[in-house]
Design a protein around this motif. Structure first.
Motif, PDB file in Angstrom:
ATOM      1  N   UNK A  12     -33.412-101.252 -54.217  1.00  0.00           N
ATOM      2  CA  UNK A  12     -33.099-100.314 -53.133  1.00  0.00           C
ATOM      3  C   UNK A  12     -34.378 -99.626 -52.666  1.00  0.00           C
ATOM      4  N   UNK A  13     -35.222 -99.208 -53.608  1.00  0.00           N
ATOM      5  CA  UNK A  13     -36.494 -98.571 -53.257  1.00  0.00           C
ATOM      6  C   UNK A  13     -37.383 -99.512 -52.445  1.00  0.00           C
ATOM      7  N   UNK A  14     -37.419-100.777 -52.840  1.00  0.00           N
ATOM      8  CA  UNK A  14     -38.239-101.766 -52.121  1.00  0.00           C
ATOM      9  C   UNK A  14     -37.718-101.937 -50.698  1.00  0.00           C
ATOM     10  N   UNK A  15     -36.405-102.075 -50.544  1.00  0.00           N
ATOM     11  CA  UNK A  15     -35.808-102.239 -49.216  1.00  0.00           C
ATOM     12  C   UNK A  15     -36.042-100.985 -48.355  1.00  0.00           C
ATOM     13  N   UNK A  16     -35.968 -99.813 -48.969  1.00  0.00           N
ATOM     14  CA  UNK A  16     -36.190 -98.566 -48.241  1.00  0.00           C
ATOM     15  C   UNK A  16     -37.636 -98.492 -47.741  1.00  0.00           C
ATOM     16  N   UNK A  17     -38.566 -98.878 -48.580  1.00  0.00           N
ATOM     17  CA  UNK A  17     -39.975 -98.868 -48.168  1.00  0.00           C
ATOM     18  C   UNK A  17     -40.219 -99.864 -47.035  1.00  0.00           C
ATOM     19  N   UNK A  18     -39.553-101.020 -47.083  1.00  0.00           N
ATOM     20  CA  UNK A  18     -39.670-101.991 -45.993  1.00  0.00           C
ATOM     21  C   UNK A  18     -39.157-101.383 -44.693  1.00  0.00           C
ATOM     22  N   UNK A  19     -37.990-100.716 -44.775  1.00  0.00           N
ATOM     23  CA  UNK A  19     -37.413-100.118 -43.574  1.00  0.00           C
ATOM     24  C   UNK A  19     -38.301 -98.997 -43.029  1.00  0.00           C
ATOM     25  N   UNK A  20     -38.854 -98.185 -43.916  1.00  0.00           N
ATOM     26  CA  UNK A  20     -39.715 -97.081 -43.488  1.00  0.00           C
ATOM     27  C   UNK A  20     -40.965 -97.590 -42.763  1.00  0.00           C
ATOM     28  N   UNK A  21     -41.356 -98.820 -43.000  1.00  0.00           N
ATOM     29  CA  UNK A  21     -42.517 -99.397 -42.323  1.00  0.00           C
ATOM     30  C   UNK A  21     -42.172 -99.935 -40.931  1.00  0.00           C
ATOM     31  N   UNK A  22     -40.883-100.040 -40.605  1.00  0.00           N
ATOM     32  CA  UNK A  22     -40.473-100.513 -39.281  1.00  0.00           C
ATOM     33  C   UNK A  22     -40.646 -99.383 -38.266  1.00  0.00           C
ATOM     34  N   UNK A  23     -40.687 -99.691 -36.968  1.00  0.00           N
ATOM     35  CA  UNK A  23     -40.802 -98.636 -35.955  1.00  0.00           C
ATOM     36  C   UNK A  23     -39.672 -97.594 -36.053  1.00  0.00           C
ATOM     37  N   UNK A  24     -38.455 -98.047 -36.319  1.00  0.00           N
ATOM     38  CA  UNK A  24     -37.337 -97.105 -36.447  1.00  0.00           C
ATOM     39  C   UNK A  24     -37.527 -96.194 -37.665  1.00  0.00           C
ATOM     40  N   UNK A  25     -38.011 -96.762 -38.759  1.00  0.00           N
ATOM     41  CA  UNK A  25     -38.245 -95.975 -39.969  1.00  0.00           C
ATOM     42  C   UNK A  25     -39.359 -94.958 -39.782  1.00  0.00           C
ATOM     43  N   UNK A  26     -40.416 -95.361 -39.090  1.00  0.00           N
ATOM     44  CA  UNK A  26     -41.540 -94.447 -38.827  1.00  0.00           C
ATOM     45  C   UNK A  26     -41.073 -93.295 -37.942  1.00  0.00           C
TER      46      UNK A  26
END
Length: 189
Positions: A53-67
């Motif tokens: 879950x942490x890995x997937x969250x970090x991936x999402x945070x790197x996307x434009x929507x996550x930023x």
């Protein structure tokens, strides 16, 4: 003559039965239900571990929507919404009564949350949404601005689009009378 007809009919029935019994085993046939069920079954998705879950969250945070979300979360508007959520978190967690006052019968412009009202609880404004069935709409439409109400909720959420936390109402009472009680959906959630 009767014996010949009887023999011909019996042989047709037997041959027809044999042809039909072997038909499902021909290649490319949709008549075999076992083959169909095997291909139709979807693989069961396993639950993710905390590390996954942490890995997937970090991936999402790197996307434009996550930023964009992280920027909103760190902004004064995001911090204000977070502080308002913290004020009522104990009530959400324990599903206890929260006293509030209806401040508006309409949601902020451009909202797509369905039926809802604005409510002030503990000097903070909240969007209160209702997952109501048709039979529950009439009492909800009787709400007026400045009505004192009691709300219970299991869920509070937020989104950068809204300047207020969003409460999913589970129970609403006015003047000691139940106005709304969420009916759980059949088959889950």
């Amino acid at each position: 003559m009767k014996k010949v007809m009887y023999t011909l009919m019996l042989s047709l029935v037997v041959l027809g039965g044999l042809v039909l019994s072997f038909a499902p085993f021909t290649e490319g046939s949709d008549a075999n239900p076992e083959v169909k069920n095997e291909t139709a079954k979807k693989p069961i998705q396993k639950r993710l571990s905390a590390a996954e879950i942490d890995i997937e969250m970090k991936k999402w945070e790197a996307t434009p929507a996550g930023i964009q979300y992280k920027k909103w979360e760190a902004s004064p508007a995001g911090k204000k919404v977070d502080a308002a959520e913290i004020k009522i978190w104990k009530h959400i967690k324990n599903y206890t009564n929260m006293e509030g006052v209806v401040t508006s019968l309409s949601l902020p412009p451009g909202s797509k949350l369905g039926l809802g009202v604005m409510v002030k609880i503990k000097d903070e404004n909240y969007i209160v949404t209702f997952d109501a069935q048709k039979s529950q709409l009439e009492p909800l439409h009787s709400l007026k601005v400045n009505d004192k109400i009691i709300i219970k909720s299991h869920n509070v959420s937020h989104a950068p689009k809204y300047a207020y936390p969003i409460l999913s109402c589970g129970y609403l009472e006015r003047d000691g009378k139940v106005i709304f009680k969420r009916i759980p959906r059949k088959g889950g959630c």
